[in-house]
Each structure stands twice: as structure tokens, then as C-alpha cells.
Design a protein around this motif. Structure first.
Motif, PDB file in Angstrom:
ATOM      1  N   THR A 179      29.916  48.076  15.310  1.00 49.59           N
ATOM      2  CA  THR A 179      30.743  46.747  15.366  1.00 49.59           C
ATOM      3  C   THR A 179      30.908  46.147  14.204  1.00 49.59           C
ATOM      4  OG1 THR A 179      29.581  46.754  17.673  1.00 49.59           O
ATOM      5  CG2 THR A 179      30.865  44.961  16.851  1.00 49.59           C
ATOM      6  N   SER A 180      29.803  46.052  13.450  1.00 53.34           N
ATOM      7  CA  SER A 180      29.895  45.251  12.087  1.00 53.34           C
ATOM      8  C   SER A 180      31.080  45.955  11.280  1.00 53.34           C
ATOM      9  CB  SER A 180      28.696  45.368  11.215  1.00 53.34           C
ATOM     10  OG  SER A 180      27.703  44.839  11.829  1.00 53.34           O
ATOM     11  N   ALA A 181      31.107  47.012  11.430  1.00 52.04           N
ATOM     12  CA  ALA A 181      32.433  47.899  10.493  1.00 52.04           C
ATOM     13  C   ALA A 181      33.686  47.354  11.168  1.00 52.04           C
ATOM     14  CB  ALA A 181      32.136  49.299  10.754  1.00 52.04           C
ATOM     15  N   GLU A 182      33.789  47.219  12.365  1.00 49.21           N
ATOM     16  CA  GLU A 182      34.934  46.770  13.006  1.00 49.21           C
ATOM     17  C   GLU A 182      35.245  45.449  12.707  1.00 49.21           C
ATOM     18  OE1 GLU A 182      34.384  49.444  16.993  1.00 49.21           O
ATOM     19  OE2 GLU A 182      34.435  47.470  17.141  1.00 49.21           O
ATOM     20  N   ILE A 183      34.439  44.634  12.561  1.00 51.87           N
ATOM     21  CA  ILE A 183      34.373  42.922  12.358  1.00 51.87           C
ATOM     22  C   ILE A 183      35.138  43.115  10.668  1.00 51.87           C
ATOM     23  CG2 ILE A 183      33.372  40.806  11.756  1.00 51.87           C
ATOM     24  CD1 ILE A 183      34.167  41.434  14.797  1.00 51.87           C
ATOM     25  N   MET A 184      34.260  43.967  10.026  1.00 55.71           N
ATOM     26  CA  MET A 184      34.582  44.092   8.340  1.00 55.71           C
ATOM     27  C   MET A 184      36.023  44.380   8.168  1.00 55.71           C
ATOM     28  SD  MET A 184      32.319  42.271   7.134  1.00 55.71           S
ATOM     29  CE  MET A 184      32.833  42.269   5.550  1.00 55.71           C
ATOM     30  N   ALA A 185      36.579  45.545   9.022  1.00 52.60           N
ATOM     31  CA  ALA A 185      37.753  46.056   8.963  1.00 52.60           C
ATOM     32  C   ALA A 185      38.865  44.924   9.202  1.00 52.60           C
ATOM     33  CB  ALA A 185      37.881  47.243   9.814  1.00 52.60           C
ATOM     34  N   LEU A 186      38.506  44.011  10.386  1.00 51.03           N
ATOM     35  CA  LEU A 186      39.406  42.970  10.897  1.00 51.03           C
ATOM     36  C   LEU A 186      39.587  41.839   9.604  1.00 51.03           C
ATOM     37  CD1 LEU A 186      41.144  41.313  12.714  1.00 51.03           C
ATOM     38  CD2 LEU A 186      38.767  40.416  13.863  1.00 51.03           C
ATOM     39  N   PHE A 187      38.502  41.715   8.992  1.00 42.79           N
ATOM     40  CA  PHE A 187      38.593  40.793   8.029  1.00 42.79           C
ATOM     41  C   PHE A 187      39.357  40.961   6.741  1.00 42.79           C
ATOM     42  CE2 PHE A 187      34.108  38.575   9.036  1.00 42.79           C
ATOM     43  CZ  PHE A 187      34.762  37.256   9.224  1.00 42.79           C
ATOM     44  N   GLN A 188      39.107  42.471   6.399  1.00 46.57           N
ATOM     45  CA  GLN A 188      39.978  43.057   5.432  1.00 46.57           C
ATOM     46  C   GLN A 188      41.589  43.076   5.854  1.00 46.57           C
ATOM     47  OE1 GLN A 188      38.793  47.154   4.724  1.00 46.57           O
ATOM     48  NE2 GLN A 188      37.846  46.722   2.936  1.00 46.57           N
ATOM     49  N   LYS A 189      41.653  43.316   7.199  1.00 43.92           N
ATOM     50  CA  LYS A 189      43.069  43.237   7.513  1.00 43.92           C
ATOM     51  C   LYS A 189      43.852  41.840   7.251  1.00 43.92           C
ATOM     52  CE  LYS A 189      44.996  43.171  11.892  1.00 43.92           C
ATOM     53  NZ  LYS A 189      45.624  43.319  13.148  1.00 43.92           N
ATOM     54  N   LEU A 190      42.770  40.762   7.785  1.00 45.24           N
ATOM     55  CA  LEU A 190      43.450  39.460   7.520  1.00 45.24           C
ATOM     56  C   LEU A 190      43.602  38.970   6.118  1.00 45.24           C
ATOM     57  CD1 LEU A 190      40.999  37.746  10.196  1.00 45.24           C
ATOM     58  CD2 LEU A 190      43.568  38.280  10.661  1.00 45.24           C
ATOM     59  N   ASN A 191      42.682  39.499   5.340  1.00 41.42           N
ATOM     60  CA  ASN A 191      42.940  39.090   4.089  1.00 41.42           C
ATOM     61  C   ASN A 191      44.184  40.042   3.283  1.00 41.42           C
ATOM     62  OD1 ASN A 191      41.678  40.521   0.810  1.00 41.42           O
ATOM     63  ND2 ASN A 191      41.838  38.369   1.238  1.00 41.42           N
ATOM     64  N   ALA A 192      44.299  41.037   3.611  1.00 43.46           N
ATOM     65  CA  ALA A 192      45.426  41.847   3.003  1.00 43.46           C
ATOM     66  C   ALA A 192      46.794  41.511   3.596  1.00 43.46           C
ATOM     67  CB  ALA A 192      45.324  43.367   3.261  1.00 43.46           C
ATOM     68  N   GLU A 193      46.704  41.359   4.796  1.00 42.93           N
ATOM     69  CA  GLU A 193      48.247  40.829   5.500  1.00 42.93           C
ATOM     70  C   GLU A 193      48.463  39.429   5.488  1.00 42.93           C
ATOM     71  OE1 GLU A 193      48.261  44.588   8.893  1.00 42.93           O
ATOM     72  OE2 GLU A 193      48.074  42.561   9.465  1.00 42.93           O
ATOM     73  N   GLN A 194      47.462  38.584   5.757  1.00 45.18           N
ATOM     74  CA  GLN A 194      48.010  37.114   5.557  1.00 45.18           C
ATOM     75  C   GLN A 194      47.613  36.592   4.227  1.00 45.18           C
ATOM     76  OE1 GLN A 194      47.576  35.358   9.222  1.00 45.18           O
ATOM     77  NE2 GLN A 194      47.984  37.397  10.343  1.00 45.18           N
ATOM     78  N   GLY A 195      46.754  37.059   3.383  1.00 37.56           N
ATOM     79  CA  GLY A 195      46.558  36.512   2.264  1.00 37.56           C
ATOM     80  C   GLY A 195      45.344  35.511   2.317  1.00 37.56           C
ATOM     81  N   ILE A 196      44.674  35.437   3.438  1.00 33.99           N
ATOM     82  CA  ILE A 196      43.510  34.245   3.698  1.00 33.99           C
ATOM     83  C   ILE A 196      42.489  34.868   2.810  1.00 33.99           C
ATOM     84  CG2 ILE A 196      41.935  33.548   5.355  1.00 33.99           C
ATOM     85  CD1 ILE A 196      44.074  34.078   7.568  1.00 33.99           C
ATOM     86  N   THR A 197      41.966  33.793   2.055  1.00 33.99           N
ATOM     87  CA  THR A 197      40.930  33.790   0.962  1.00 33.99           C
ATOM     88  C   THR A 197      39.461  33.830   1.714  1.00 33.99           C
ATOM     89  OG1 THR A 197      42.013  32.524  -0.374  1.00 33.99           O
ATOM     90  CG2 THR A 197      39.603  32.936  -0.863  1.00 33.99           C
ATOM     91  N   SER A 230      39.138  48.044  -5.669  1.00 33.21           N
ATOM     92  CA  SER A 230      40.587  47.445  -5.890  1.00 33.21           C
ATOM     93  C   SER A 230      40.911  46.873  -4.504  1.00 33.21           C
ATOM     94  CB  SER A 230      41.518  48.674  -6.409  1.00 33.21           C
ATOM     95  OG  SER A 230      41.255  49.593  -5.482  1.00 33.21           O
ATOM     96  N   ARG A 231      42.086  46.307  -4.611  1.00 31.62           N
ATOM     97  CA  ARG A 231      42.676  45.557  -3.581  1.00 31.62           C
ATOM     98  C   ARG A 231      43.190  46.414  -2.405  1.00 31.62           C
ATOM     99  NH1 ARG A 231      43.024  40.320  -3.022  1.00 31.62           N
ATOM    100  NH2 ARG A 231      44.505  40.514  -1.103  1.00 31.62           N
ATOM    101  N   VAL A 232      42.782  46.083  -1.128  1.00 32.36           N
ATOM    102  CA  VAL A 232      43.417  46.962  -0.095  1.00 32.36           C
ATOM    103  C   VAL A 232      44.779  46.307   0.254  1.00 32.36           C
ATOM    104  CG1 VAL A 232      43.093  47.624   2.426  1.00 32.36           C
ATOM    105  CG2 VAL A 232      41.202  47.340   1.016  1.00 32.36           C
ATOM    106  N   SER A 233      45.728  47.219   0.293  1.00 29.59           N
ATOM    107  CA  SER A 233      47.247  46.606   0.296  1.00 29.59           C
ATOM    108  C   SER A 233      47.622  46.689   1.804  1.00 29.59           C
ATOM    109  CB  SER A 233      48.246  47.141  -0.317  1.00 29.59           C
ATOM    110  OG  SER A 233      48.466  48.779   0.396  1.00 29.59           O
ATOM    111  N   SER A 234      48.391  45.805   2.226  1.00 33.19           N
ATOM    112  CA  SER A 234      48.606  45.649   3.749  1.00 33.19           C
ATOM    113  C   SER A 234      49.430  47.179   4.140  1.00 33.19           C
ATOM    114  CB  SER A 234      49.437  44.695   3.994  1.00 33.19           C
ATOM    115  OG  SER A 234      50.713  44.568   3.206  1.00 33.19           O
ATOM    116  N   ALA A 235      49.781  47.899   3.343  1.00 39.04           N
ATOM    117  CA  ALA A 235      50.424  48.961   3.687  1.00 39.04           C
ATOM    118  C   ALA A 235      49.370  50.008   4.279  1.00 39.04           C
ATOM    119  CB  ALA A 235      51.186  49.591   2.536  1.00 39.04           C
TER     120      ALA A 235
END
Ligand SMILES: Nc1ncnc2c1ncn2[C@@H]1O[C@H](COP(=O)(O)OP(=O)(O)OP(=O)(O)O)[C@@H](O)[C@H]1O
Ligand SMILES: [Mg+2]
Length: 237
Positions: A179-197, A230-235
């Protein structure tokens, strides 16, 4: 100025009667807009103290804090509340959802505080709950949700007012590793797709590995600060 967070000589000393407890001892840091940062360090090293000051929940004893170019140290309590509500989303280890209140209502609440009407806040809450993958759980109360789902509701609540910054203090501390991995993947997605710090405290190296930068605290000081990936890109999503 490209920094979202800039702290200069940030110090915090708690006073316990006659005893002084130095929690931060002159921290200098800049975090740019769009960064995903993990804050690490042993218990008592000053991580939560740092997060509380950055989150406008506590004042430093010495030093300056600029949020998006504004020095926020000298602002009033009302101005702080406004900054917390509009510009910062908080995620905690214990989820901190209102019991007996549906996922939808938990997420709507911070919008109501900002003066948005029922219709607008309803639509936006449905949108962010969809974004975190909970579109089928809108009417569930916290006790009808798994730990990971409760944390997703908390993340949706943190996102609802479109903050530029999310602060998370051990958000996976109460979750199992999958579950932790899923939550972290969600944070990564929000960071990459929405540019949220995102600035996130964790004790665990594998959790910190989801961030692009790790900052290590020791005895109230930053002792290491380096890139992890390196940065995860939204692609990639
Ligand atoms: N409200 C307080 N009053 C007095 N001392 C405090 C207070 N909050 C924290 N401290 C002290 O300040 C130091 C830093 O605490 P802090 O909570 O920032 O550590 P932390 O890195 O978040 O630790 P943990 O990993 O255990 O959460 C500790 O020595 C702690 O005992
Ligand atoms: Mg802490």
C-alpha cells in the motif's frame, strides 16, 4: 525567484522550563517549484519541526522563511491560516479524517472554508477523488475504507484547493509495504502530471527513493542533500 521554499539560518529552540531544547540549529535550504523531496533523519533530528515551520504551523526562533518569495515569518495568525488553506496541502501519518463523515464530505470541507458553494465544491471533490482512484467510494466513511484508501482521501483533501505545495509527515508510516508503494506512486504521479511540489518525511530508504532529492537532518542541521533519481516525466503514467 524560482524557489518555492527558501529558508535562511532557520533555528528553533523549544523551552521546557529552564531547559532549552534546540530542534533546528541554522538550516539553509532552497526547494524549487515542482521538486519532489524526501526529508530523512533519525528520531528527534528536527524533521517535524522543519515541516511545521514550512507549513506555517509554528514560528522559528531565528532565521527567515520565504514561501514563493514572500517572507511569511512576520504575518498574522489569520494570514497564516489563509496561506495554509489556499497554498499548502497537508497529509499526515494518521490520515486525520473526520469519522462518520463520507469521503466526499471530508474532501469538500476545505473548499467550504475557502468560501466555495456546495455545487462547486461537490464537483471539485468528485474530480480529485477520481484523481486518487476513489470514484467508487465517495459515500464511504473512514471506517468503511482500507488504510490506503483513507490516505487517498486525505491526499484528495490536500489537493482540493489546488495548493502549490504538499507537505506529508510520514504518510506511509501506518501502511503496509504494498500500500505504501501505491501511495508513493500516487505522489509521483501528482508531482509529474500537476507539477505540485512535494516535501515528504520518511524513515525508510525505499520510500525516499520515490523522491528526486533527499535531504538528511541530524541534530537540527542538514548534513546531506543529494539527488536520488532523474525526474519522472508525465509520459510514464
Ligand atoms: N513541542 C515541543 N516542545 C519541546 N521539545 C520539542 C517539541 N517538539 C519537538 N521537540 C524536541 O525537538 C527535537 C526535534 O523534534 P522533531 O519532532 O522535529 O523530530 P523528528 O525528526 O520529527 O523525529 P521523529 O522521527 O521521531 O518524528 C527533539 O529533541 C524533540 O524532543
Ligand atoms: Mg517527526
Amino acid at each position: 525567484m524560482s524557489e518555492l521554499i527558501l529558508v535562511k539560518d532557520l533555528s528553533k529552540t523549544y523551552r521546557m522550563g529552564d531547559v532549552e531544547v534546540p530542534a533546528l540549529r541554522g538550516v539553509n535550504l532552497a526547494i524549487d517549484r515542482g521538486e519532489f523531496v524526501a526529508v530523512m533523519g533519525s528520531s528527534g533530528s528536527g524533521k517535524s519541526t522543519f515541516m511545521n515551520i514550512v507549513g506555517c504551523l509554528d514560528r522559528p526562533t531565528r532565521g527567515k522563511y520565504f514561501l514563493d518569495g514572500d517572507e511569511v515569518g512576520g504575518l498574522t495568525a489569520d494570514q497564516w491560516a489563509n496561506i495554509r488553506n489556499k497554498r499548502i496541502g497537508f497529509v499526515f501519518q494518521g490520515f486525520n479524517l473526520l469519522a462518520r463523515t463520507t469521503a466526499l464530505e471530508n474532501v469538500e470541507l476545505p473548499m467550504m472554508y475557502n468560501g466555495f458553494g456546495g455545487k462547486q465544491s461537490h464537483a471539485r471533490a468528485v474530480e480529485v477523488l477520481g484523481l486518487v482512484g476513489l470514484d467508487k467510494r465517495l459515500d464511504h466513511t473512514p471506517n468503511q475504507l482500507s488504510g490506503g484508501q483513507q490516505q487517498r482521501v486525505a491526499i484528495a483533501r490536500a489537493l482540493v484547493n489546488r495548493p502549490s505545495l504538499i507537505l506529508a509527515d510520514e504518510p506511509t508510516g501506518n501502511l503496509d509495504s504494498v500500500t505504501s508503494a501505491e501511495i508513493m506512486a500516487l505522489f509521483q504521479k501528482l508531482n509529474a502530471e500537476q507539477g505540485i511540489t512535494i516535501v515528504l518525511v520518511t524513515h525508510e530508504g525505499d520510500i525516499a527513493g520515490y523522491a528526486e532529492r533527499q535531504i538528511h537532518f541530524k541534530d537540527g542541521l542538514v548534513v546531506a542533500d543529494h539527488a536520488t533519481r532523474s525526474r519522472v516525466s508525465s509520459a510514464e503514467f
